[in-house]
Each structure stands twice: as structure tokens, then as C-alpha cells.
Design a protein around this motif. Structure first.
Motif, PDB file in Angstrom:
ATOM      1  N   ILE A  51       0.835  -1.198   0.000  1.00  0.00           N
ATOM      2  CA  ILE A  51       0.000   0.000   0.000  1.00  0.00           C
ATOM      3  C   ILE A  51       0.871   1.251   0.000  1.00  0.00           C
ATOM      4  O   ILE A  51       0.644   2.205  -0.748  1.00  0.00           O
ATOM      5  N   ALA A  52       1.914   1.228   0.851  1.00  0.00           N
ATOM      6  CA  ALA A  52       2.819   2.381   0.917  1.00  0.00           C
ATOM      7  C   ALA A  52       3.605   2.549  -0.374  1.00  0.00           C
ATOM      8  O   ALA A  52       3.879   3.663  -0.811  1.00  0.00           O
ATOM      9  N   ASN A  53       3.976   1.435  -1.010  1.00  0.00           N
ATOM     10  CA  ASN A  53       4.727   1.520  -2.262  1.00  0.00           C
ATOM     11  C   ASN A  53       3.911   2.183  -3.366  1.00  0.00           C
ATOM     12  O   ASN A  53       4.458   2.814  -4.272  1.00  0.00           O
ATOM     13  N   ALA A  54       2.604   2.021  -3.274  1.00  0.00           N
ATOM     14  CA  ALA A  54       1.734   2.593  -4.297  1.00  0.00           C
ATOM     15  C   ALA A  54       1.516   4.093  -4.106  1.00  0.00           C
ATOM     16  O   ALA A  54       0.939   4.750  -4.970  1.00  0.00           O
ATOM     17  N   ALA A  55       1.979   4.614  -2.985  1.00  0.00           N
ATOM     18  CA  ALA A  55       1.797   6.043  -2.725  1.00  0.00           C
ATOM     19  C   ALA A  55       2.544   6.857  -3.770  1.00  0.00           C
ATOM     20  O   ALA A  55       3.576   6.454  -4.291  1.00  0.00           O
ATOM     21  N   SER A  56       2.008   8.023  -4.089  1.00  0.00           N
ATOM     22  CA  SER A  56       2.591   8.838  -5.147  1.00  0.00           C
ATOM     23  C   SER A  56       3.781   9.659  -4.671  1.00  0.00           C
ATOM     24  O   SER A  56       4.550  10.161  -5.483  1.00  0.00           O
ATOM     25  N   GLY A  57       3.964   9.817  -3.372  1.00  0.00           N
ATOM     26  CA  GLY A  57       5.063  10.633  -2.894  1.00  0.00           C
ATOM     27  C   GLY A  57       5.139  10.650  -1.382  1.00  0.00           C
ATOM     28  O   GLY A  57       4.347   9.999  -0.703  1.00  0.00           O
ATOM     29  N   PRO A  58       6.103  11.377  -0.844  1.00  0.00           N
ATOM     30  CA  PRO A  58       6.298  11.409   0.611  1.00  0.00           C
ATOM     31  C   PRO A  58       5.211  12.210   1.310  1.00  0.00           C
ATOM     32  O   PRO A  58       4.400  12.885   0.680  1.00  0.00           O
ATOM     33  N   ALA A  59       5.242  12.111   2.612  1.00  0.00           N
ATOM     34  CA  ALA A  59       4.341  12.921   3.421  1.00  0.00           C
ATOM     35  C   ALA A  59       4.727  14.390   3.285  1.00  0.00           C
ATOM     36  O   ALA A  59       5.802  14.718   2.768  1.00  0.00           O
ATOM     37  N   PRO A  60       3.843  15.309   3.693  1.00  0.00           N
ATOM     38  CA  PRO A  60       4.178  16.741   3.609  1.00  0.00           C
ATOM     39  C   PRO A  60       5.524  17.034   4.266  1.00  0.00           C
ATOM     40  O   PRO A  60       5.861  16.472   5.306  1.00  0.00           O
ATOM     41  N   MET A  61       6.302  17.919   3.644  1.00  0.00           N
ATOM     42  CA  MET A  61       7.644  18.242   4.125  1.00  0.00           C
ATOM     43  C   MET A  61       7.589  18.896   5.495  1.00  0.00           C
ATOM     44  O   MET A  61       6.925  19.915   5.679  1.00  0.00           O
ATOM     45  N   THR A  62       8.262  18.293   6.443  1.00  0.00           N
ATOM     46  CA  THR A  62       8.365  18.845   7.792  1.00  0.00           C
ATOM     47  C   THR A  62       9.790  18.656   8.280  1.00  0.00           C
ATOM     48  O   THR A  62      10.563  17.868   7.719  1.00  0.00           O
ATOM     49  N   LEU A  63      10.148  19.368   9.343  1.00  0.00           N
ATOM     50  CA  LEU A  63      11.479  19.209   9.919  1.00  0.00           C
ATOM     51  C   LEU A  63      11.658  17.793  10.449  1.00  0.00           C
ATOM     52  O   LEU A  63      12.741  17.205  10.323  1.00  0.00           O
ATOM     53  N   ALA A  64      10.599  17.217  11.017  1.00  0.00           N
ATOM     54  CA  ALA A  64      10.682  15.846  11.536  1.00  0.00           C
ATOM     55  C   ALA A  64      10.950  14.855  10.403  1.00  0.00           C
ATOM     56  O   ALA A  64      11.733  13.906  10.568  1.00  0.00           O
ATOM     57  N   LEU A  65      10.314  15.073   9.237  1.00  0.00           N
ATOM     58  CA  LEU A  65      10.540  14.184   8.093  1.00  0.00           C
ATOM     59  C   LEU A  65      11.985  14.282   7.627  1.00  0.00           C
ATOM     60  O   LEU A  65      12.630  13.263   7.345  1.00  0.00           O
ATOM     61  N   LEU A  66      12.526  15.489   7.561  1.00  0.00           N
ATOM     62  CA  LEU A  66      13.913  15.658   7.125  1.00  0.00           C
ATOM     63  C   LEU A  66      14.893  15.046   8.114  1.00  0.00           C
ATOM     64  O   LEU A  66      15.898  14.450   7.712  1.00  0.00           O
ATOM     65  N   LYS A  67      14.620  15.181   9.399  1.00  0.00           N
ATOM     66  CA  LYS A  67      15.504  14.579  10.400  1.00  0.00           C
ATOM     67  C   LYS A  67      15.482  13.058  10.299  1.00  0.00           C
ATOM     68  O   LYS A  67      16.522  12.403  10.420  1.00  0.00           O
ATOM     69  N   ARG A  68      14.294  12.507  10.086  1.00  0.00           N
ATOM     70  CA  ARG A  68      14.199  11.059   9.909  1.00  0.00           C
ATOM     71  C   ARG A  68      14.939  10.631   8.647  1.00  0.00           C
ATOM     72  O   ARG A  68      15.669   9.629   8.634  1.00  0.00           O
ATOM     73  N   GLY A  69      14.762  11.397   7.570  1.00  0.00           N
ATOM     74  CA  GLY A  69      15.468  11.082   6.343  1.00  0.00           C
ATOM     75  C   GLY A  69      16.972  11.167   6.495  1.00  0.00           C
ATOM     76  O   GLY A  69      17.707  10.329   5.973  1.00  0.00           O
ATOM     77  N   GLU A 124      18.669  10.688   9.249  1.00  0.00           N
ATOM     78  CA  GLU A 124      19.102   9.546  10.060  1.00  0.00           C
ATOM     79  C   GLU A 124      19.206   8.281   9.218  1.00  0.00           C
ATOM     80  O   GLU A 124      20.211   7.567   9.252  1.00  0.00           O
ATOM     81  N   ARG A 125      18.152   7.987   8.434  1.00  0.00           N
ATOM     82  CA  ARG A 125      18.155   6.785   7.596  1.00  0.00           C
ATOM     83  C   ARG A 125      19.215   6.894   6.488  1.00  0.00           C
ATOM     84  O   ARG A 125      19.866   5.909   6.156  1.00  0.00           O
ATOM     85  N   TYR A 126      19.361   8.073   5.931  1.00  0.00           N
ATOM     86  CA  TYR A 126      20.383   8.289   4.894  1.00  0.00           C
ATOM     87  C   TYR A 126      21.775   8.010   5.464  1.00  0.00           C
ATOM     88  O   TYR A 126      22.604   7.366   4.807  1.00  0.00           O
ATOM     89  N   SER A 127      22.036   8.492   6.672  1.00  0.00           N
ATOM     90  CA  SER A 127      23.355   8.305   7.281  1.00  0.00           C
ATOM     91  C   SER A 127      23.663   6.836   7.508  1.00  0.00           C
ATOM     92  O   SER A 127      24.824   6.416   7.449  1.00  0.00           O
ATOM     93  N   ILE A 128      22.629   6.035   7.753  1.00  0.00           N
ATOM     94  CA  ILE A 128      22.828   4.609   8.007  1.00  0.00           C
ATOM     95  C   ILE A 128      23.029   3.837   6.705  1.00  0.00           C
ATOM     96  O   ILE A 128      23.969   3.043   6.573  1.00  0.00           O
ATOM     97  N   TYR A 129      22.154   4.057   5.739  1.00  0.00           N
ATOM     98  CA  TYR A 129      22.112   3.202   4.559  1.00  0.00           C
ATOM     99  C   TYR A 129      22.765   3.800   3.311  1.00  0.00           C
ATOM    100  O   TYR A 129      23.228   3.047   2.445  1.00  0.00           O
ATOM    101  N   CYS A 130      22.803   5.112   3.182  1.00  0.00           N
ATOM    102  CA  CYS A 130      23.237   5.740   1.932  1.00  0.00           C
ATOM    103  C   CYS A 130      24.616   6.381   2.026  1.00  0.00           C
ATOM    104  O   CYS A 130      25.374   6.374   1.056  1.00  0.00           O
ATOM    105  N   LEU A 131      24.921   6.964   3.153  1.00  0.00           N
ATOM    106  CA  LEU A 131      26.169   7.722   3.311  1.00  0.00           C
ATOM    107  C   LEU A 131      27.425   6.917   2.972  1.00  0.00           C
ATOM    108  O   LEU A 131      28.344   7.473   2.362  1.00  0.00           O
ATOM    109  N   PRO A 132      27.524   5.617   3.333  1.00  0.00           N
ATOM    110  CA  PRO A 132      28.763   4.891   3.033  1.00  0.00           C
ATOM    111  C   PRO A 132      29.185   4.963   1.573  1.00  0.00           C
ATOM    112  O   PRO A 132      30.385   4.986   1.278  1.00  0.00           O
ATOM    113  N   CYS A 133      28.236   5.015   0.649  1.00  0.00           N
ATOM    114  CA  CYS A 133      28.570   5.124  -0.773  1.00  0.00           C
ATOM    115  C   CYS A 133      28.393   6.552  -1.288  1.00  0.00           C
ATOM    116  O   CYS A 133      29.243   7.069  -2.008  1.00  0.00           O
ATOM    117  N   HIS A 134      27.270   7.177  -0.941  1.00  0.00           N
ATOM    118  CA  HIS A 134      26.914   8.461  -1.538  1.00  0.00           C
ATOM    119  C   HIS A 134      27.531   9.652  -0.814  1.00  0.00           C
ATOM    120  O   HIS A 134      27.466  10.766  -1.336  1.00  0.00           O
TER     121      HIS A 134
END
Length: 208
Positions: free
Chosen positions: A81-99, A101-111
Motif C-alpha cells: 500500500i505504501a509503495n503505491a503512494a505517489s510521494g512522501p508525506a508533507p515536508m516537515t522538519l521531523a521528516l527531514l531529520k528522519r530522512g 538519520e536513515r540516509y546516514s545509516i544506509y546511503c552515506l557509506p557510498c553516496h
């Protein structure tokens, strides 16, 4: 005679027990591939084999390992159901902080922390990914980043089994913030931010 028979039986039992223990150790230490390990048996050199074409998962996540797998099926349905969503939730500071955190764990090592593809594992020989600041990726839709995180791309393997759809969208939002930070126009900044920029060494303070 009785003593010899007992001695023979004892020796036989000791040999049998020794063999059982050796077989148990062989079971514990049997040859296997670790996750992500290479294998010369297949043309793509990967030991982890893709599922047969047309197959669909019946369950997903840690709860899929239960006897019924019902919890895993529920999690799979929620992710679809979530995969079918057209986009992220409304932009908020909490959303960016969560992003972040997750980016630092999974994406930062390469990107890398800057999103320029010069992460720590790349500096140690891993293939370099493209920079998020390339015009091609600046123009790419949000869904492109979400789908790459979900399905993988090139040497990047899929992260759908470890990053929830909600967190994938949060990462996409943070990637957009990284892109904006590299290309923001001085004139579009608030007055206090423009003053801080003008005070930086080498900054002219003129709006671009």
C-alpha cells in the motif's frame, strides 16, 4: 571372555560417539556462503540467487519467519500500500531529520554525507555512484529515487527488505534537501542567512 567382550563393546561405543561428534561438527561448520558473498558458480558471480521470474513474496520482514507467517503477510500488504503512494508525506522538519538519520545509516557509506558519491567505501575501492548534484538527477522525479532504493540499481542492491516505504520517502526528501543546499541562490535566503553568508571568509555577500 566376558571382560574382553565388554572391552570390545566399550571401544565400539567410543568410536561411534566420536563419529557422531564429528558429524555434528560437520553440520555446524558446513560449507556455505555468507550474505552478499561472491560465488564462481554463476555468471553474475553472486551467491544470492534472484527469485524465479514471475514469483511474488508471500510474506516479508522478521515476522515472516514465524510458523504461520501471518505477521509477515500483514507487513507485506502494508508495504505494498505504501509503495503505491505517489510521494512522501508533507515536508516537515521531523521528516527531514528522519530522512537524514536513515540516509546516514544506509546511503552515506557510498553516496557520502554531501551526496557527491565520494563515500568512505568508495574511497576504499567500491564503484562510485553518480552525484546527486548532477543535472540529470536534479531533474529526476522523486519516484525515481524511491524506486532505486526499493529495487536497487547497477551494483546497488535493493533495500526494500530493510527500509520501510515511509523511510524511503523520508530519504528522498533528504536527498532533495542535499540538492537544494548545493544549488541554493543567495537572493532566496532569509535576510539573517544572507548576512551569515556574507560574513564567511571569501564570500562577496552579493546575491546570485
Amino acid at each position: 571372555m566376558m571382560r574382553l567382550d565388554l572391552l570390545g563393546i566399550s571401544c565400539a561405543l567410543c568410536c561411534a560417539l566420536t563419529a557422531c561428534e564429528r558429524q555434528m561438527k560437520d553440520m555446524y561448520r558446513q560449507p556455505r556462503y555468507d550474505t552478499g558473498e561472491a560465488s564462481p558458480l554463476f555468471p553474475d558471480t553472486k551467491s544470492m540467487r534472484p527469485p524465479p521470474e514471475g514469483s511474488v513474496p508471500a510474506a516479508i520482514g522478521e515476522r515472516s519467519a514465524t510458523s504461520s507467517g501471518r505477521g509477515g503477510r500483514e507487513e507485506l500488504a502494508a508495504r505494498e500500500i505504501a509503495n503505491a503512494a505517489s510521494g512522501p508525506a508533507p515536508m516537515t522538519l521531523a521528516l527531514l531529520k528522519r530522512g537524514q538519520e536513515r540516509y546516514s545509516i544506509y546511503c552515506l557509506p557510498c553516496h557520502s554525507a554531501l551526496g557527491d558519491g565520494d563515500g568512505p567505501v568508495v574511497r576504499r575501492g567500491f564503484p562510485r555512484p553518480p552525484s546527486y548534484h548532477e543535472q540529470r538527477l536534479r531533474d529526476a522525479p522523486d519516484r525515481h529515487f524511491f524506486d532505486v532504493i526499493t529495487n536497487g540499481y547497477g551494483v546497488m542492491y535493493p533495500y526494500a527488505d530493510r527500509i520501510t516505504p515511509e523511510d524511503r520517502w523520508a530519504i528522498v526528501a533528504y536527498i532533495r534537501a542535499l540538492q537544494l543546499s548545493r544549488n541554493v541562490k543567495t537572493a532566496s535566503l532569509p535576510a539573517d542567512a544572507r548576512r551569515q553568508r556574507a560574513a564567511l571568509p571569501g564570500a562577496s555577500g552579493a546575491a546570485r
